[in-house]
Scaffold this motif. Structure first.
Motif, mmCIF file in Angstrom:
data_model
loop_
_atom_site.group_PDB
_atom_site.id
_atom_site.type_symbol
_atom_site.label_atom_id
_atom_site.label_comp_id
_atom_site.label_asym_id
_atom_site.label_seq_id
_atom_site.Cartn_x
_atom_site.Cartn_y
_atom_site.Cartn_z
ATOM 1 N N VAL A 140 0.818 -1.219 0.000
ATOM 2 C CA VAL A 140 0.000 0.000 0.000
ATOM 3 C C VAL A 140 0.851 1.268 0.000
ATOM 4 O O VAL A 140 0.620 2.188 -0.794
ATOM 5 N N ALA A 141 1.854 1.293 0.863
ATOM 6 C CA ALA A 141 2.686 2.499 0.921
ATOM 7 C C ALA A 141 3.431 2.670 -0.400
ATOM 8 O O ALA A 141 3.639 3.799 -0.866
ATOM 9 N N ALA A 142 3.784 1.570 -1.035
ATOM 10 C CA ALA A 142 4.554 1.643 -2.283
ATOM 11 C C ALA A 142 3.698 2.095 -3.464
ATOM 12 O O ALA A 142 4.064 3.015 -4.195
ATOM 13 N N VAL A 143 2.548 1.449 -3.663
ATOM 14 C CA VAL A 143 1.733 1.775 -4.856
ATOM 15 C C VAL A 143 0.695 2.863 -4.563
ATOM 16 O O VAL A 143 0.102 3.408 -5.495
ATOM 17 N N GLY A 144 0.491 3.135 -3.299
ATOM 18 C CA GLY A 144 -0.478 4.176 -2.928
ATOM 19 C C GLY A 144 -1.840 3.575 -2.639
ATOM 20 O O GLY A 144 -2.226 2.569 -3.225
ATOM 21 N N ASP A 148 -2.576 -4.145 -2.101
ATOM 22 C CA ASP A 148 -3.094 -5.102 -1.131
ATOM 23 C C ASP A 148 -4.173 -4.411 -0.320
ATOM 24 O O ASP A 148 -4.080 -3.225 -0.012
ATOM 25 N N ILE A 149 -5.199 -5.179 -0.001
ATOM 26 C CA ILE A 149 -6.285 -4.645 0.818
ATOM 27 C C ILE A 149 -6.078 -5.129 2.248
ATOM 28 O O ILE A 149 -5.971 -6.331 2.485
ATOM 29 N N PHE A 150 -5.998 -4.207 3.175
ATOM 30 C CA PHE A 150 -5.951 -4.598 4.589
ATOM 31 C C PHE A 150 -6.938 -3.757 5.372
ATOM 32 O O PHE A 150 -7.061 -2.548 5.168
ATOM 33 N N HIS A 207 3.247 6.429 7.458
ATOM 34 C CA HIS A 207 3.538 6.251 6.035
ATOM 35 C C HIS A 207 3.055 7.431 5.191
ATOM 36 O O HIS A 207 3.003 7.331 3.966
ATOM 37 N N GLY A 208 2.672 8.498 5.853
ATOM 38 C CA GLY A 208 2.282 9.692 5.108
ATOM 39 C C GLY A 208 0.919 9.600 4.458
ATOM 40 O O GLY A 208 0.553 10.418 3.627
ATOM 41 N N ILE A 209 0.140 8.586 4.831
ATOM 42 C CA ILE A 209 -1.197 8.448 4.220
ATOM 43 C C ILE A 209 -2.223 9.282 4.981
ATOM 44 O O ILE A 209 -3.104 9.897 4.384
#
Lengths: 665, 665
Positions: free
Chosen positions: B69-73, B80-82, B100-102
């Motif tokens: 998620v952090a990599a692809v946004g 990946d869904i979590f 992670h800056g999200i």
């Protein structure tokens, strides 16, 4: 018409008195009850034969050899409590109660009729412990009885029968864990493991895996045997009765349709190309005669073997299509009774249009052009007319089994992924069992189409568990849910296209499950318009707004009766149950001082509530009288006409109510 | 007031860049997020610390080492869904997203505030996949995502975290069986098995038995390890990722409150005499300081060990009790702004009266005189104030765990046995999750008392899953269910006595869960009378009918503001939400042309709908304007004042709306 015969209680008494070996006795009693099951279902014209027959050997054994109910009476607080969680098998259960004199013969033969026996168990019937038919609640209810027996120091144990398909309902596992934790050793469950659900095998719909191990991990004492082998059943239930620490569960391997060769599932599944044909519905005359001949042959052989002589049987008077006269005379304004010619004429114009068929056809067509549409089913694919979609687009059809909560939440995940789920079940189960899941999905702002089949009161034979008169109220407070019920086939297709292509909110579509009482022809140029209805008759004396094929028909009958009295009733089909075009609504109601809102729903939480809330601020209630005609109380069980009359919602009663209102003015 | 400090995202970036060993890195990152969890919950004044901390090591590991998620946004369809099914652990989840800056820092510090982060996950927040907080839906939703990924050919896998208490919900077992049957090998579940529910151990509330075996019998690949041992977690999740036939489940043995010594469950349970003290709610200043010192010590040690120098932290500006000015100026009839002195005065008169306390006291008193009363609980005994009853009458208290359906149906069996069940849960769960079970019980004609705690919109911090604005509509169409919400302590006791001693129908009692905003003093001689309300103010200009302590307070504030404008608003407390004494009602409304109905509920399906339906046939709407003021849309999340203002239901807004209506006339 084929002759229906049944065996009266006195013959059961005779067999019990004469045959001393309990296993030999059981063999004869079972066949006798089997005949009565066939008779009751045939006379009723519907009922669940397959599971009645798979469970019958067990139920007969329980009442003759295990339970104290016949001995102490079904009112004794110290009686053993027995009931079937699935409830579909109730014709067999009633036959057994009849064989013990608990249910009288005239009641047995009034299955699914008013004043007779409900199509699913109702605690108001002597010998019936609980209302069931909604699946998966039984073990929990059994826990309540078992708790009460201990707390109140009462005698007796609690036995609950479940189906196997219904074990897909999550509530069962809540109950299993609770009963083990509470060490309810006075609770026994018997699984009628007949391996077949509505029309496919459990393994195909949604496998239960290794049931023995599953139940054991939930802390129950588990045993398994052939459910038609009473020696084994007897041994296990005797052992269970001595258990003091754990609740117990017997997995009884049974055969769906047991005792009628062509209804037994191995043969029926083969002959049906993988589809079981005897889950619900009465056999045709030929099949009925064949089944009775088989069973009667075995009854007679049993009587002969034990020197019991001739089998006493009775010929059953077949049910009339309409047994009761209208409860109300229709009166004209002078108080004189009025001919029902208009009504009779329309009784004959009954067609076989099914709005469900139109739904299935349009869904299939949508499947061809919308790759994002995914259909979800909870083991009702045939009834919900999604089977064609399933066969045509198997990769876009999800079978969740009898697990509405899982189905709805899974659809929620799919919707968040950008798919458009179309979720199907009966209204009573979908809107109610999965209510919080629907709310959760709706709160995410995704669009999902919920199709509530078997909405409304009709058919009324299956009883309260299946008749759905609350579903509008259950979705109504969701801010982003449009609720619609089409009145005829063309409108059904238009509603589905609206839901798929145009709607931005989620959409709840109500559909009746039975045939439309008449084929409604909309006016030339008809098209579905958001928030607007369609006038089907002219008439200046009163306006009646309703929805759905059942009530539209009754309204039209009323209009036709009233026109003979010189009273013009304007009927409007309003498929939008919670979204209205105010301009249209104002134009619609303005000419009328008297407005009827006819609900195929409880009077609370339906269309009328929304109309009041919309009309009042617009001043549209001023100088106008709105009469709400809905299903008051719990829905009556019986034929459609019986049930509609009981609620004064049939056309003749509606006409009478209009006349009463005019007199009262 | 204690100083709150948090660690900004930049420090996480620095650690990730500097520490190369992933296990060593994880150890530092966890402690940093742990500090931020404490900061966010302390600033919010509420939140679930215990399960945030038990799950945190896992969530940090997932986002740093497993998920893409952090990599692809968080917007990539191939991500990946979590998500966490329980949702209560969301402060920890937000802290990780922030690292992670999200989730930006200003949002993180606005936990449970309007414009910030919902108290339970909401899919509208960046990085949040689903709305959760209603327990037991997560695996099903994960199934929907996993299905969609396969069907749409998308990359990524699906990981769902569940609690252990929530495994008592039956829907989990529906989902487990479905995922195995559908061979959803792209679905992984991680159980945060921290052994403690709301305040007692899972084994005490309702044991889950041998979870490993249980999941295996449902056809899943099962593994188990210490959930704080990332070497083991890493090994198992790597193995799971290669699985192609079965869904997988990791039972992660964790410690509730992990990382704050006195919040860890072995110690906390011991210190609490068997009750865990850190499930929900913010720590007091002293505990907070102690917890932060512990955690910060480990952060600093980690920084020192890896040569990272000083830990960069920020001082958090504490939340004001009221952050936002009223969104509306209150205007008088000349359009001039008006002083809010009246309002401020009443803000200060806040008391700590809890209607729930009055309920608990009366229930205990009833227990002493009615041996047939049995109290049912779904793991909310403290919140629902049934703990005293439990401790005093343990043999008449049934703990069903988090399994509302089982609870309700079990109560049904008990009621059929002649007991009087009093069934407790939060309104959102009880009326919704167990709706079909309530219908089934009601259709049997037994009497059961359903107590819906946390009814209405307030407190608004927990978010949509907990705020209950549909519960009246969900029970409303039951023909034999009286729905009541008391407005103050004395009325609460009277309502419960009515339900137990006088009612023949079942009764649904709504109760707010928080403190009453003011102690309402009924007029001298007050007594609860069926179908009648009580006037709390005089006032000739308009009538306002409402119910419950929250809305009564806002209504009284409005009246106090309006009286300064020379406008008299008569406030009537009407606890009866679907049964009215028509004579009283006529007398109540007749003097008023303008009537407000203020709902702590959606505008659909509440009191107003029933009043329209009752008043119209009696001619009571003629010449009268009814304004329905309800919770429009989904309930806002925030402080009570924020949420009430957002819906224009706070006293100042209500007063402004009355003034607007008068200008508009």
């Amino acid at each position: 018409m084929v002759e229906i015969r049944m065996i009266p209680e006195s013959e059961f008494v005779r067999v019990r008195g004469a045959v001393t070996d309990r296993f030999a006795r059981h063999a004869v009693l079972c066949e006798m009850s089997r005949l009565n099951v066939l008779a009751a279902v045939k006379r009723a014209g519907s009922g669940h034969l397959g599971s009645s027959l798979s469970a019958l050997d067990l139920v007969v054994w329980l009442y003759d050899e295990v339970l104290n109910v016949a001995a102490v009476g079904p009112e004794s607080p110290d009686r053993d409590i027995f009931f079937s969680s699935k409830g579909h098998d109730v014709p067999g259960f009633y036959a057994v109660l009849h064989s013990h004199g608990i249910v009288p013969e005239d009641k047995l033969l009034m299955l699914r009729r008013m004043g007779g026996l409900d199509g699913h168990p109702d605690a108001g019937i002597r010998g019936v412990e609980v209302n069931s038919g909604s699946l998966g609640m039984g073990i929990s209810k059994g826990r309540g009885f078992a708790y009460a027996k201990r707390k109140m120091g009462r005698g007796g144990r609690v036995l609950v029968m479940t189906g196997d398909g219904e074990l897909q309902e999550g509530q069962n596992y809540e109950a299993l864990q609770g009963a083990a934790h509470h060490k309810q050793s006075n609770l026994t469950v018997i699984v009628d493991h007949n391996k077949v659900q509505s029309d496919k095998t459990v393994d195909e719909i949604l496998s239960l895996g290794n049931l023995d191990e599953k139940f054991a991990t939930f802390g129950w004492r588990v045993a398994r045997c052939d459910g038609h082998d009473m020696v084994a059943v007897d041994r296990i239930l005797t052992e269970f009765a001595a258990e003091t620490r754990r609740p117990q569960i017997l997995i009884a391997d049974t055969i769906k349709g047991k005792g009628v060769s062509f209804m037994e599932h191995p043969i029926s599944l083969k002959e049906g190309g993988g589809l079981y044909g005897w889950h619900a519905g009465a056999p045709d005359d030929e099949s009925f005669a064949k089944a009775c001949a088989e069973v009667m042959g075995r009854v007679e052989a049993g009587f002969a073997k034990h020197g019991l002589g001739e089998v006493g049987t009775k010929v059953v008077v077949p049910a009339k299509k309409e047994t009761a006269p209208p409860p109300l005379s229709v009166m004209n304004e002078l108080g004189e009774p009025v001919s029902l010619a208009a009504r009779d004429k329309h009784e004959q114009s009954v067609t076989t249009e099914y709005v469900a068929d139109a739904y299935g056809e349009e869904l299939l067509a949508i499947g061809a052009r919308r790759d994002d549409v995914v259909v979800f089913d909870a083991d009702l694919a045939a009834d919900c007319r999604t089977r064609n979609f399933e066969n045509t687009y198997p990769d876009r059809f999800v079978e969740n089994g009898i697990a509405e909560q899982d189905m709805v939440s899974m659809a929620g995940g799919a919707a968040l992924s950008g798919l458009l789920p179309v979720v199907n079940s009966f209204a009573s189960f979908l809107c109610s069992r999965a209510n919080e899941q629907i709310y959760n999905n709706a709160s995410e702002g995704t669009k999902i189409i919920y199709v509530s089949h078997y909405a409304g009161m009709i058919p009324a034979g299956p009883g309260k568990s299946h008749q759905s008169i609350r579903d509008i109220s259950l979705l109504g407070a969701l801010p982003n849910m449009v609720i619609v019920e089409p009145g005829f086939a063309e409108e059904t297709k238009a509603v589905l296209r609206y839901a798929v292509d145009d709607a931005t909110d989620s959409v709840g579509i109500r559909l009746i499950i039975g045939p439309s009482p008449r084929m409604i022809k909309p006016p030339a140029g008809y098209r579905l318009t958001f928030g607007q209805g369609t006038a089907l008759t002219t008439g200046a004396d009163a306006l009646l707004i309703t929805y759905g094929p059942v009530m539209l028909h009754e309204a039209l009958v009323a209009a036709e009766i009233l026109v003979e009295q010189g009273i013009g009733l304007k009927i409007v089909d309003l498929p939008w149950l919670n979204r209205f075009d105010l301009g249209w609504l104002a134009e619609c109601v303005t000419p009328h001082e008297t407005v009827y809102v006819l609900e195929d729903h409880a009077p609370v939480g339906g269309l009328a509530d929304r109309l009041f809330a919309k009309m009042h601020p617009a001043g549209l209630l001023e100088g106008r009288k709105i009469h709400v005609l809905g299903v008051e109380g719990y829905p009556a069980c019986g034929t459609p006409v019986e049930a509609l009359r009981a609620h004064r919602l049939d056309g003749a009663s509606l006409a009478a109510r209009v006349l009463e209102d005019r007199k009262g003015q």
